[in-house]
Scaffold this motif. Structure first.
Motif, mmCIF file in Angstrom:
data_model
loop_
_atom_site.group_PDB
_atom_site.id
_atom_site.type_symbol
_atom_site.label_atom_id
_atom_site.label_comp_id
_atom_site.label_asym_id
_atom_site.label_seq_id
_atom_site.Cartn_x
_atom_site.Cartn_y
_atom_site.Cartn_z
ATOM 1 N N SER A 252 0.841 -1.205 0.000
ATOM 2 C CA SER A 252 0.000 0.000 0.000
ATOM 3 C C SER A 252 0.870 1.247 0.000
ATOM 4 O O SER A 252 1.848 1.330 0.743
ATOM 5 C CB SER A 252 -0.895 0.041 1.246
ATOM 6 O OG SER A 252 -1.779 -1.051 1.279
ATOM 7 N N TYR A 253 0.521 2.206 -0.849
ATOM 8 C CA TYR A 253 1.056 3.545 -0.659
ATOM 9 C C TYR A 253 -0.083 4.394 -0.114
ATOM 10 O O TYR A 253 -1.267 4.050 -0.252
ATOM 11 C CB TYR A 253 1.655 4.123 -1.948
ATOM 12 C CG TYR A 253 0.686 4.558 -3.018
ATOM 13 C CD1 TYR A 253 0.097 5.827 -3.006
ATOM 14 C CD2 TYR A 253 0.373 3.706 -4.079
ATOM 15 C CE1 TYR A 253 -0.777 6.238 -4.004
ATOM 16 C CE2 TYR A 253 -0.499 4.106 -5.083
ATOM 17 C CZ TYR A 253 -1.074 5.368 -5.035
ATOM 18 O OH TYR A 253 -1.945 5.759 -6.017
ATOM 19 N N VAL B 278 -7.914 10.353 3.895
ATOM 20 C CA VAL B 278 -6.719 9.553 4.164
ATOM 21 C C VAL B 278 -7.006 8.177 3.587
ATOM 22 O O VAL B 278 -8.029 7.565 3.901
ATOM 23 C CB VAL B 278 -6.428 9.463 5.678
ATOM 24 C CG1 VAL B 278 -5.447 8.339 5.971
ATOM 25 C CG2 VAL B 278 -5.875 10.786 6.192
ATOM 26 N N ARG B 279 -6.093 7.690 2.733
ATOM 27 C CA ARG B 279 -6.422 6.464 2.005
ATOM 28 C C ARG B 279 -5.191 5.595 1.738
ATOM 29 O O ARG B 279 -4.092 6.108 1.505
ATOM 30 C CB ARG B 279 -7.085 6.817 0.671
ATOM 31 C CG ARG B 279 -7.463 5.615 -0.186
ATOM 32 C CD ARG B 279 -8.424 6.011 -1.269
ATOM 33 N NE ARG B 279 -8.832 4.873 -2.089
ATOM 34 C CZ ARG B 279 -9.855 4.881 -2.925
ATOM 35 N NH1 ARG B 279 -10.590 5.969 -3.060
ATOM 36 N NH2 ARG B 279 -10.162 3.805 -3.623
ATOM 37 N N ALA B 280 -5.389 4.288 1.785
ATOM 38 C CA ALA B 280 -4.367 3.327 1.373
ATOM 39 C C ALA B 280 -4.726 2.834 -0.021
ATOM 40 O O ALA B 280 -5.849 2.378 -0.255
ATOM 41 C CB ALA B 280 -4.319 2.155 2.353
ATOM 42 N N TRP B 281 -3.767 2.925 -0.935
ATOM 43 C CA TRP B 281 -3.980 2.498 -2.317
ATOM 44 C C TRP B 281 -3.231 1.191 -2.548
ATOM 45 O O TRP B 281 -2.029 1.091 -2.271
ATOM 46 C CB TRP B 281 -3.488 3.559 -3.292
ATOM 47 C CG TRP B 281 -4.250 4.844 -3.184
ATOM 48 C CD1 TRP B 281 -3.962 5.899 -2.355
ATOM 49 C CD2 TRP B 281 -5.420 5.221 -3.903
ATOM 50 N NE1 TRP B 281 -4.880 6.901 -2.519
ATOM 51 C CE2 TRP B 281 -5.793 6.514 -3.469
ATOM 52 C CE3 TRP B 281 -6.184 4.598 -4.888
ATOM 53 C CZ2 TRP B 281 -6.897 7.185 -3.975
ATOM 54 C CZ3 TRP B 281 -7.289 5.267 -5.397
ATOM 55 C CH2 TRP B 281 -7.632 6.534 -4.945
ATOM 56 N N THR B 282 -3.921 0.207 -3.067
ATOM 57 C CA THR B 282 -3.339 -1.124 -3.263
ATOM 58 C C THR B 282 -2.650 -1.217 -4.618
ATOM 59 O O THR B 282 -3.251 -0.926 -5.652
ATOM 60 C CB THR B 282 -4.436 -2.199 -3.185
ATOM 61 O OG1 THR B 282 -5.030 -2.159 -1.890
ATOM 62 C CG2 THR B 282 -3.854 -3.582 -3.424
ATOM 63 N N ILE B 283 -1.383 -1.631 -4.584
ATOM 64 C CA ILE B 283 -0.631 -1.873 -5.822
ATOM 65 C C ILE B 283 0.167 -3.169 -5.672
ATOM 66 O O ILE B 283 0.412 -3.635 -4.561
ATOM 67 C CB ILE B 283 0.337 -0.713 -6.159
ATOM 68 C CG1 ILE B 283 1.277 -0.431 -4.973
ATOM 69 C CG2 ILE B 283 -0.418 0.526 -6.575
ATOM 70 C CD1 ILE B 283 2.354 0.602 -5.269
ATOM 71 N N ALA C 283 6.416 12.402 -8.491
ATOM 72 C CA ALA C 283 5.751 12.027 -7.245
ATOM 73 C C ALA C 283 6.536 12.620 -6.084
ATOM 74 O O ALA C 283 7.771 12.481 -6.029
ATOM 75 C CB ALA C 283 5.698 10.508 -7.116
ATOM 76 N N GLU C 284 5.847 13.316 -5.200
ATOM 77 C CA GLU C 284 6.480 13.854 -3.992
ATOM 78 C C GLU C 284 6.230 12.844 -2.873
ATOM 79 O O GLU C 284 5.075 12.598 -2.509
ATOM 80 C CB GLU C 284 5.913 15.228 -3.651
ATOM 81 C CG GLU C 284 6.261 16.272 -4.703
ATOM 82 C CD GLU C 284 5.666 17.641 -4.397
ATOM 83 O OE1 GLU C 284 5.080 17.800 -3.301
ATOM 84 O OE2 GLU C 284 5.802 18.539 -5.254
ATOM 85 N N ILE C 285 7.308 12.266 -2.343
ATOM 86 C CA ILE C 285 7.178 11.114 -1.453
ATOM 87 C C ILE C 285 7.988 11.300 -0.176
ATOM 88 O O ILE C 285 9.132 11.775 -0.209
ATOM 89 C CB ILE C 285 7.651 9.822 -2.166
ATOM 90 C CG1 ILE C 285 6.677 9.468 -3.293
ATOM 91 C CG2 ILE C 285 7.785 8.653 -1.183
ATOM 92 C CD1 ILE C 285 7.123 8.316 -4.152
ATOM 93 N N LYS D 116 7.395 2.087 -2.740
ATOM 94 C CA LYS D 116 7.672 1.291 -1.551
ATOM 95 C C LYS D 116 6.420 1.244 -0.667
ATOM 96 O O LYS D 116 5.594 2.163 -0.680
ATOM 97 C CB LYS D 116 8.820 1.902 -0.746
ATOM 98 C CG LYS D 116 10.099 2.120 -1.530
ATOM 99 C CD LYS D 116 10.777 0.823 -1.899
ATOM 100 C CE LYS D 116 12.178 1.045 -2.452
ATOM 101 N NZ LYS D 116 12.223 1.908 -3.646
ATOM 102 N N ASP D 117 6.310 0.162 0.090
ATOM 103 C CA ASP D 117 5.189 0.033 1.015
ATOM 104 C C ASP D 117 5.256 1.157 2.056
ATOM 105 O O ASP D 117 6.304 1.383 2.671
ATOM 106 C CB ASP D 117 5.258 -1.324 1.724
ATOM 107 C CG ASP D 117 4.025 -1.599 2.570
ATOM 108 O OD1 ASP D 117 2.900 -1.367 2.075
ATOM 109 O OD2 ASP D 117 4.179 -2.042 3.723
ATOM 110 N N GLY D 118 4.152 1.874 2.220
ATOM 111 C CA GLY D 118 4.102 2.949 3.209
ATOM 112 C C GLY D 118 4.550 4.301 2.705
ATOM 113 O O GLY D 118 4.613 5.258 3.487
ATOM 114 N N ASP D 119 4.872 4.423 1.410
ATOM 115 C CA ASP D 119 5.192 5.744 0.856
ATOM 116 C C ASP D 119 3.983 6.671 1.013
ATOM 117 O O ASP D 119 2.876 6.350 0.558
ATOM 118 C CB ASP D 119 5.531 5.640 -0.640
ATOM 119 C CG ASP D 119 6.963 5.217 -0.901
ATOM 120 O OD1 ASP D 119 7.772 5.241 0.043
ATOM 121 O OD2 ASP D 119 7.267 4.855 -2.056
#
Length: 364
Positions: free
Chosen positions: A282-283, A291-296, A320-322, A353-356
């Motif tokens: 998830s990012y 506030v959202r988790a996006w599945t990739i 992308a600003e990460i 990356k996971d948690g970006d």
């Protein structure tokens, strides 16, 4: 993405499904084929990172990642030949992306076992054998079809025929396709064939309430040995206990978990393991609106990840600003993270990356 819950009749599949989905949609009873048509439930993926961001932004909307679980009918010997609900069972499995295989690892004379006694290795073998036989039958047809093309002078099919024969020999030896290693070119062919035994598997060792917190019993130890041989994982869980916890209200559940000295339920761990089993990460996006988790899928690059939000984001991707979630927590706010230079600008080749925690810049 779907995970199919499978196992022999009366091993705790429907009890676990009900606990996972916080529902009573799957009938749980002490007789075979209690589940006939698959029950489907959508489950949210626990993520404390999302909870932290919600406290930071107090958003109008909160959207966690989800996984879909399918409670599939119990399988018996002969399923690959249509015995019991075999044809239905196999077609249901073909439609899921991964398998959660529930295995009974406790004795209880009050709960019927379809084979008369508990033996996790035999039980796993019963289901694996039916999946293996189904894959072998499919391979036989494919090899026969490919060989007919070579008789006409087309030798391009020879490498695939050799690959299929190698896979057939492994299946014939009782091991699943997922136990094998392939070159990238071979893996492409394997993916096209869509073997049942190539689907990733997580074994859920269902133990009794008396054994919670105790060292692994002999049943669990044997199951772990088997899973290691086929590149699978085992999660020890008590379906009955998890179902009882989920029936409590939020305050009672928190108090009970504190008394037991546990910080997260077995279900939470199981859901996270299932999410990882599918190769998913998830990012996160965060702001006052949502506030959202996006599945990739793990390995996804930034533009394709942006496309999960909207196709325009991918088409007009600029950057992308990460910031890594841990860096954001350490900074205390996004503004502070920017001041410390922890918010990075990443381009089209960046692998998410996971948690970006991410903000996409785009122009269309």
């Amino acid at each position: 993405m779907k995970i199919g819950i499978v196992g022999l009749p009366n091993v705790g599949k429907s009890t676990l499904f009900n606990a996972l989905t916080k529902a009573e949609s799957a009938e749980a009873a002490n007789y075979p084929f209690c589940t006939i048509d698959p029950n489907v439930g959508v489950v949210t993926v626990p993520d404390t990172r999302l909870d932290y961001l919600a406290q930071m932004y107090n958003p109008d909307k909160f959207t966690p990642a989800i996984v879909e679980f399918v409670d599939i009918a119990g399988l018996v010997k002969g399923a690959s030949k249509g015995e019991g609900l075999g044809n239905k069972f196999l077609s249901n499995i073909r439609e899921v992306d991964a398998i959660l295989h529930v295995v009974r690892c406790f004795d209880d004379e009050n709960i019927t076992h379809v084979d008369g006694n508990v033996d996790p290795i035999r039980d796993v073998g019963t289901i694996n054998l039916e999946l293996i036989l189904s894959d072998m039958e499919m391979l036989e047809r494919r090899i026969d079809r490919l060989q007919k093309t070579t008789k006409g002078g087309d030798k391009k099919a020879m490498p695939e025929i050799e690959l299929c024969k190698r896979i057939y020999a492994v299946l014939e030896g009782g091991l699943p396709v997922r136990s094998m290693e392939f070159t990238p070119e071979e893996q492409f062919i394997v993916n096209q064939i869509m073997f049942l035994t190539d689907k990733p598997v997580l074994y859920a060792a269902n133990i009794s309430e008396d054994e919670i917190g105790q060292p692994d019993n002999d049943y669990v130890k044997r199951l772990k040995e088997l899973s290691a041989a086929e590149n699978s994982d085992v999660m020890v869980i008590c379906a009955k206990f998890e179902a009882d916890i989920i029936a409590l209200d939020e305050e009672e559940c928190a108090m009970f978990m504190e008394e037991m000295g546990i910080t997260e339920t077995g279900l939470d761990v199981l859901i996270k393991k299932s999410y990882a089993l599918l190769g998913l990460i998830s990012y996160l996006t965060a702001g006052p609106k949502e506030v959202r988790a996006w599945t990739i899928v793990r390995g996804t690059k930034a533009p394709q990840a942006a496309g999960k939000i909207h196709s325009d984001f991918e088409r007009g991707f600029i950057r992308a600003e990460i910031v890594a979630f841990d860096d954001l927590v350490a900074s205390g706010s996004m503004a502070a993270a920017k001041e410390k230079g922890l918010v990075r600008s990443e381009g089209k080749e960046y692998v998410m990356k996971d948690g970006d925690v991410t903000l996409f810049r785009f122009n269309v």
